[in-house]
Design an enzyme around this catalytic site. Structure first.
Site, mmCIF file in Angstrom:
data_model
loop_
_atom_site.group_PDB
_atom_site.id
_atom_site.type_symbol
_atom_site.label_atom_id
_atom_site.label_comp_id
_atom_site.label_asym_id
_atom_site.label_seq_id
_atom_site.Cartn_x
_atom_site.Cartn_y
_atom_site.Cartn_z
ATOM 1 N N SER A 127 31.465 39.018 62.902
ATOM 2 C CA SER A 127 31.839 39.229 61.507
ATOM 3 C C SER A 127 32.667 40.492 61.346
ATOM 4 O O SER A 127 32.452 41.490 62.047
ATOM 5 C CB SER A 127 30.564 39.342 60.648
ATOM 6 N N GLU A 129 32.284 42.496 59.142
ATOM 7 C CA GLU A 129 31.385 43.547 58.656
ATOM 8 C C GLU A 129 31.054 44.567 59.745
ATOM 9 O O GLU A 129 30.644 45.683 59.446
ATOM 10 C CB GLU A 129 30.100 42.940 58.106
ATOM 11 N N TYR A 151 22.765 43.826 58.423
ATOM 12 C CA TYR A 151 23.475 42.618 58.856
ATOM 13 C C TYR A 151 24.562 42.963 59.861
ATOM 14 O O TYR A 151 24.663 42.356 60.931
ATOM 15 C CB TYR A 151 24.083 41.914 57.642
#
Length: 349
Positions: A127, A129, A151
């Site tokens: 991801s 992120e 996460y």
């Protein structure tokens, strides 16, 4: 020549269902793992009309024997590991759960593959992120990682674990570092779908206000069906590697709101409220990808633009709620809709 076989973990999610549809079109035999829960969550597969074309296998990312059994049953040529605790906001509320599923879960899947058949190709859904508090104007495969959520940290664990099994055990294990990718199959907890769903309901008189968090956050938003094709292309390369998939452009949450409301000819300022409770503990202000490596290596080039993406999502939610108003069976995920008062949605008198 026999058809290829693929195992998709997290097949009931947005990406899993779209990837399953794509692979079926490629004549794959498709298998998918799912967690046994009291309320089955197969609406995406049913909506796409592919639920009877897939072999579903119960498995859990915290239960290695179930993963080994899934591999033995499916005998895949390729494993697409998409299952995770996928919502950033929830990871702050459940950091240990996020680490177990999105981090250690990757290790369990890879170790299961190593024990059953290390020749299986493995795709890890990483991801954007993981870049977090970025210092670069664009993020590519060489950008420093500065994760800002449980996460993101767990996804980074999975990213490095994938590289470890590739280098240490010589397995075909690749990371796809995907920037935000959306579709009408997104869950209602994601801001893009929260907006498109809210705009549709406001247009049809089913609610008056839409409450959001930070409107200034800037993201690189693409169209999910194009990204699952990128996943597949990553595993078709001669050698395993890591690839960023992105549109290389950014828009703010406010941009998404403005475009969505303009499509239904409403003034967004009359309907939007912001509330600090929807802010993250640590915000990520901007994520913008650089997908040149994927473009040069295997010709991946997303075609759906930002405005087209917003239109696709708003029109889909308008269709859903119009069908419901006309007394027809709601086609997709409405039974799980929760309104702003946290009560189960009921049709107004």
């Amino acid at each position: 020549m026999k058809n290829k076989r693929a195992l998709i973990t997290g097949i009931t999610g947005q990406d899993g269902s779209l990837l399953a549809e794509f692979l079926l079109q490629k004549k794959y035999e498709v298998f998918g793992t799912f967690r046994r829960v009291s309320t089955p969550n197969f609406w995406r597969l049913s909506h796409l009309g592919i639920d009877d074309k897939i072999s579903l296998i119960p498995a859990d990312l915290i239960d290695t024997p179930s993963l080994i059994e899934a591999l033995k049953v499916s005998k895949p040529d390729e494993v697409y590991h998409l299952a995770a605790q996928s919502y950033v906001g929830s990871s702050f509320d459940q950091p240990l759960t996020s680490g177990e599923f999105s981090g250690l879960g990757v290790t369990r899947v890879l170790e299961s593959i190593r024990l059953v058949d290390p020749s299986i190709k493995f795709y890890q859904a990483s991801s954007s992120e993981i870049f977090g508090d970025v210092k670069n104007s664009k993020q590519d495969e060489q950008t420093e990682f500065r994760p800002r959520s449980p996460y993101a940290i767990s996804k980074l664990y999975g990213y490095w674990t994938t590289k470890l099994y590739r280098d240490g055990y010589k397995m075909f294990a690749s990371n796809g570092i995907l920037f935000n990718h959306e579709s009408p199959l997104r869950g209602l907890e994601f801001v893009t779908r929260k907006i498109s769903n809210g705009v549709a309901r406001i247009k049809l008189g089913l609610q008056k206000k839409l409450v959001l968090g930070n409107l200034n956050g800037s993201r690189d938003w693409g169209y999910a069906p194009e990204y699952v094709e990128g996943m597949w292309k990553i595993l078709q390369q001669k050698k395993p590697d890591d690839f960023v998939l992105s549109t290389d452009k950014t828009n703010t949450v406010e941009d998404f709101v403005k475009e969505a409301f303009s499509l239904v000819e409403l003034d967004w300022k009359k309907h939007i409220k912001t509330d600090k409770k929807y802010y993250r503990i640590l915000e990520v202000d901007m994520l913008k990808g650089n997908s040149n490596k994927a473009k040069k290596t295997f010709g991946w080039n997303p075609k759906i633009k930002f405005k087209d993406l917003v239109k696709i999502m708003v029109e889909a939610d308008l269709e859903r709620w119009k069908m419901w108003q006309n007394g027809k069976k709601f086609p997709w995920d409405a039974p799980y809709y929760i309104n702003e008062e946290k009560s189960l949605f009921r049709k107004p008198n």
